[in-house]
Design an enzyme around this catalytic site. Structure first.
Site, mmCIF file in Angstrom:
data_model
loop_
_atom_site.group_PDB
_atom_site.id
_atom_site.type_symbol
_atom_site.label_atom_id
_atom_site.label_comp_id
_atom_site.label_asym_id
_atom_site.label_seq_id
_atom_site.Cartn_x
_atom_site.Cartn_y
_atom_site.Cartn_z
ATOM 1 N N THR A 1 -17.307 7.425 2.896
ATOM 2 C CA THR A 1 -17.166 6.399 3.930
ATOM 3 C C THR A 1 -18.480 5.641 4.082
ATOM 4 O O THR A 1 -19.556 6.236 4.008
ATOM 5 C CB THR A 1 -16.685 6.983 5.269
ATOM 6 O OG1 THR A 1 -16.466 5.915 6.192
ATOM 7 C CG2 THR A 1 -17.664 7.996 5.836
ATOM 8 N N SER A 2 -18.383 4.329 4.289
ATOM 9 C CA SER A 2 -19.563 3.444 4.257
ATOM 10 C C SER A 2 -20.292 3.374 5.584
ATOM 11 O O SER A 2 -21.380 2.813 5.660
ATOM 12 C CB SER A 2 -19.115 2.033 3.859
ATOM 13 O OG SER A 2 -18.184 1.536 4.827
ATOM 14 N N HIS B 1 -6.646 6.837 12.010
ATOM 15 C CA HIS B 1 -6.269 5.422 11.888
ATOM 16 C C HIS B 1 -4.807 5.248 11.491
ATOM 17 O O HIS B 1 -4.403 4.177 11.026
ATOM 18 C CB HIS B 1 -7.181 4.706 10.887
ATOM 19 C CG HIS B 1 -8.594 4.570 11.373
ATOM 20 N ND1 HIS B 1 -9.641 4.270 10.537
ATOM 21 C CD2 HIS B 1 -9.136 4.696 12.605
ATOM 22 C CE1 HIS B 1 -10.763 4.221 11.239
ATOM 23 N NE2 HIS B 1 -10.489 4.475 12.484
ATOM 24 N N CYS C 1 7.296 2.208 17.197
ATOM 25 C CA CYS C 1 7.969 1.177 18.005
ATOM 26 C C CYS C 1 6.972 0.635 19.024
ATOM 27 O O CYS C 1 6.463 1.385 19.863
ATOM 28 C CB CYS C 1 9.182 1.740 18.739
ATOM 29 S SG CYS C 1 9.946 0.507 19.836
ATOM 30 N N ARG D 1 0.840 -1.212 0.000
ATOM 31 C CA ARG D 1 0.000 0.000 0.000
ATOM 32 C C ARG D 1 0.870 1.255 0.000
ATOM 33 O O ARG D 1 0.521 2.260 -0.634
ATOM 34 C CB ARG D 1 -0.961 -0.032 1.177
ATOM 35 C CG ARG D 1 -2.001 -1.146 1.016
ATOM 36 C CD ARG D 1 -2.935 -1.269 2.156
ATOM 37 N NE ARG D 1 -3.751 -0.096 2.389
ATOM 38 C CZ ARG D 1 -4.491 0.033 3.479
ATOM 39 N NH1 ARG D 1 -4.492 -0.939 4.379
ATOM 40 N NH2 ARG D 1 -5.211 1.113 3.685
HETATM 41 C C1 BV8 Z 1 -11.973 0.758 18.713
HETATM 42 C C2 BV8 Z 1 -6.476 1.167 9.364
HETATM 43 C C3 BV8 Z 1 -11.981 1.009 21.118
HETATM 44 C C4 BV8 Z 1 -6.030 -0.106 8.738
HETATM 45 C C5 BV8 Z 1 -8.801 0.838 9.998
HETATM 46 C C6 BV8 Z 1 -19.370 -0.374 17.838
HETATM 47 C C7 BV8 Z 1 -20.194 -1.187 17.117
HETATM 48 C C8 BV8 Z 1 -19.624 -2.262 16.374
HETATM 49 C C9 BV8 Z 1 -18.226 -2.499 16.337
HETATM 50 C C10 BV8 Z 1 -17.434 -1.688 17.057
HETATM 51 C C11 BV8 Z 1 -17.993 -0.643 17.824
HETATM 52 N N1 BV8 Z 1 -16.968 0.000 18.422
HETATM 53 C C12 BV8 Z 1 -15.789 -0.625 18.075
HETATM 54 C C13 BV8 Z 1 -16.057 -1.648 17.245
HETATM 55 C C14 BV8 Z 1 -15.069 -2.557 16.664
HETATM 56 C C15 BV8 Z 1 -14.398 -2.011 15.395
HETATM 57 C C16 BV8 Z 1 -15.409 -1.883 14.300
HETATM 58 O O1 BV8 Z 1 -15.928 -0.829 14.028
HETATM 59 N N2 BV8 Z 1 -15.658 -3.032 13.645
HETATM 60 C C17 BV8 Z 1 -16.564 -3.001 12.474
HETATM 61 C C18 BV8 Z 1 -15.910 -3.793 11.364
HETATM 62 C C19 BV8 Z 1 -17.885 -3.558 12.858
HETATM 63 N N3 BV8 Z 1 -13.738 -0.740 15.631
HETATM 64 C C20 BV8 Z 1 -12.466 -0.780 16.120
HETATM 65 O O2 BV8 Z 1 -11.868 -1.794 16.407
HETATM 66 C C21 BV8 Z 1 -11.794 0.579 16.308
HETATM 67 N N4 BV8 Z 1 -11.204 0.661 17.602
HETATM 68 O O3 BV8 Z 1 -13.170 0.738 18.654
HETATM 69 O O4 BV8 Z 1 -11.238 0.920 19.878
HETATM 70 C C22 BV8 Z 1 -12.668 2.366 21.221
HETATM 71 C C23 BV8 Z 1 -13.922 2.452 21.724
HETATM 72 C C24 BV8 Z 1 -14.551 3.700 21.898
HETATM 73 C C25 BV8 Z 1 -13.972 4.889 21.507
HETATM 74 C C26 BV8 Z 1 -12.735 4.773 20.997
HETATM 75 C C27 BV8 Z 1 -12.081 3.489 20.817
HETATM 76 C C28 BV8 Z 1 -10.616 0.754 15.324
HETATM 77 C C29 BV8 Z 1 -11.074 0.745 13.947
HETATM 78 C C30 BV8 Z 1 -9.915 1.150 13.011
HETATM 79 C C31 BV8 Z 1 -9.399 -0.030 12.234
HETATM 80 N N5 BV8 Z 1 -8.453 0.409 11.191
HETATM 81 N N6 BV8 Z 1 -7.905 1.319 9.079
HETATM 82 C C32 BV8 Z 1 -5.948 0.011 7.245
HETATM 83 O O5 BV8 Z 1 -6.323 1.044 6.674
HETATM 84 O O6 BV8 Z 1 -5.461 -0.977 6.688
HETATM 85 S S1 BV8 Z 1 -10.494 0.822 9.553
HETATM 86 C C33 BV8 Z 1 -10.492 0.947 7.807
HETATM 87 O O7 BV8 Z 1 -11.725 0.408 7.409
HETATM 88 C C34 BV8 Z 1 -10.485 2.367 7.282
HETATM 89 O O8 BV8 Z 1 -9.613 3.210 7.977
HETATM 90 C C35 BV8 Z 1 -11.946 2.783 7.454
HETATM 91 O O9 BV8 Z 1 -12.169 3.203 8.771
HETATM 92 C C36 BV8 Z 1 -12.650 1.469 7.245
HETATM 93 C C37 BV8 Z 1 -13.073 1.392 5.823
HETATM 94 O O10 BV8 Z 1 -14.208 2.128 5.723
HETATM 95 P P1 BV8 Z 1 -14.358 3.262 4.570
HETATM 96 O O11 BV8 Z 1 -13.167 4.189 4.584
HETATM 97 O O12 BV8 Z 1 -15.700 3.794 4.762
HETATM 98 O O13 BV8 Z 1 -14.216 2.419 3.205
HETATM 99 P P2 BV8 Z 1 -15.311 1.433 2.556
HETATM 100 O O14 BV8 Z 1 -14.611 0.707 1.485
HETATM 101 O O15 BV8 Z 1 -16.041 0.672 3.611
HETATM 102 O O16 BV8 Z 1 -16.392 2.445 1.917
HETATM 103 C C38 BV8 Z 1 -16.015 3.332 0.886
HETATM 104 C C39 BV8 Z 1 -17.219 4.246 0.682
HETATM 105 O O17 BV8 Z 1 -16.868 5.203 -0.309
HETATM 106 C C40 BV8 Z 1 -18.455 3.487 0.170
HETATM 107 O O18 BV8 Z 1 -19.591 3.954 0.890
HETATM 108 C C41 BV8 Z 1 -18.533 3.886 -1.320
HETATM 109 O O19 BV8 Z 1 -19.872 3.979 -1.776
HETATM 110 C C42 BV8 Z 1 -17.897 5.278 -1.277
HETATM 111 N N7 BV8 Z 1 -17.237 5.681 -2.542
HETATM 112 C C43 BV8 Z 1 -16.513 4.882 -3.389
HETATM 113 N N8 BV8 Z 1 -16.030 5.622 -4.424
HETATM 114 C C44 BV8 Z 1 -16.436 6.916 -4.205
HETATM 115 C C45 BV8 Z 1 -17.204 6.947 -3.000
HETATM 116 N N9 BV8 Z 1 -17.762 8.083 -2.516
HETATM 117 C C46 BV8 Z 1 -17.567 9.233 -3.248
HETATM 118 N N10 BV8 Z 1 -16.828 9.279 -4.414
HETATM 119 C C47 BV8 Z 1 -16.258 8.148 -4.928
HETATM 120 N N11 BV8 Z 1 -15.571 8.209 -6.066
#
Ligand code: BV8
Length: 230
Positions: free
Chosen positions: A173-174, A106, A114, A56
């Site tokens: 963002t989704s 993120h 580290c 990446r």
């Molecule tokens: C945490 C780095 C404790 C890595 C990433 C509550 C409910 C359920 C679950 C949870 C919850 N709270 C916590 C969780 C667990 C978890 C979570 O959310 N799980 C999900 C899967 C259910 N969250 C965590 O673990 C987080 N940590 O909660 O810690 C805490 C608690 C309270 C307060 C603080 C902390 C940590 C999450 C971070 C993980 N790391 N990224 C890497 O990049 O490799 S997440 C990674 O995935 C991205 O950073 C981003 O966040 C996510 C991807 O989502 P999007 O960016 O939206 O991308 P996606 O492909 O899904 O969508 C793209 C969108 O763009 C689409 O809608 C599409 O239609 C649109 N699009 C496409 N093309 C275009 C467009 N729009 C406009 N123009 C275009 N041309």
């Protein structure tokens, strides 16, 4: 209107050739989240994870910002009030477009961390498992990326910005991943006008006052010119 807070996701970088996560053939189609984006996955197979982020980082080096990124940088430059970009993206396209106030909640591909002493330094293009920390010499280098189950960065400052927002915009963002997907609710609580930019309504689309459907490279320049015309 004094403060505009903007959340971005993978969709704003899609037109710059950086794959989104959930799209057909997207990143998560090729890799299991558990394997490449969790601390457990890293301890299980550090080479798989380091190679994933090296690939990446190489893509990032070739990528250029699109009209969506550029419109946000122009808004920050021209707007009399404050513009803050909070991005879930680990790429550097906001900075390449000229945005100054960018928070990578993120993490960032450009940074190495580290795991032993929390020291950070500019990541080499290709990291290797067991790279040593230039500060404590421990062989504990890892990509400076927030993985699932880890606390996102700067959450206190982010909640302060959301509490003071007059306008909250969410772009490409989704709405699958928290706490980012919960920001619109926070912004609404403080009375902000909320607008979503996407190709389709996100999972939290119903929480927005306004929605602009279309590619961000087209919808954002229009929105910014409206805002600056005031
Ligand atoms: C945490 C780095 C404790 C890595 C990433 C509550 C409910 C359920 C679950 C949870 C919850 N709270 C916590 C969780 C667990 C978890 C979570 O959310 N799980 C999900 C899967 C259910 N969250 C965590 O673990 C987080 N940590 O909660 O810690 C805490 C608690 C309270 C307060 C603080 C902390 C940590 C999450 C971070 C993980 N790391 N990224 C890497 O990049 O490799 S997440 C990674 O995935 C991205 O950073 C981003 O966040 C996510 C991807 O989502 P999007 O960016 O939206 O991308 P996606 O492909 O899904 O969508 C793209 C969108 O763009 C689409 O809608 C599409 O239609 C649109 N699009 C496409 N093309 C275009 C467009 N729009 C406009 N123009 C275009 N041309």
């Amino acid at each position: 209107m004094q403060k505009i807070v903007i959340l971005t996701g993978a969709g704003i970088s899609a037109e710059s050739g950086l794959g989104t996560f959930r799209a057909e053939g997207g990143l998560w189609a090729q890799h299991r989240i558990e394997d490449v984006a969790t601390p457990e996955g890293f301890s299980r197979d550090p080479k798989l994870v380091v190679d994933f982020y090296n690939a990446r980082r190489a893509q990032e080096a070739e990528a250029a910002p699109n009209a969506g990124h550029i419109a946000l940088a122009e808004l920050e430059e021209a707007f009399s009030g404050e513009v803050v970009v909070i991005t879930q993206n680990v790429d550097d396209l906001h900075e390449k477009a000229g945005s100054k106030k960018v928070m990578h909640m993120h993490g960032a591909l450009k940074s190495a961390l580290c795991a032993a002493c929390d020291h950070r330094w500019p990541a080499p293009l290709a990291m290797a498992p067991g790279d040593t920390c230039p500060s404590c010499q421990a062989p504990a280098a890892r990509p400076d990326i927030v993985w699932f189950g880890e606390m996102p960065y700067d959450m206190d400052e982010i909640f302060d910005h959301l509490a003071g927002a007059d306008v909250f915009a969410s772009i490409g963002t989704s709405g699958n991943v928290y706490p980012a997907a919960g920001f619109v609710a926070e912004a609404r609580r403080s009375g902000a006008h909320t607008v979503e930019f996407n190709l389709e309504p996100s999972l939290v689309g119903s929480q927005f006052d306004d929605i602009r459907i279309g590619p961000a490279s087209q919808t954002l320049p229009l929105w910014v010119s409206e805002l600056l015309k005031g």
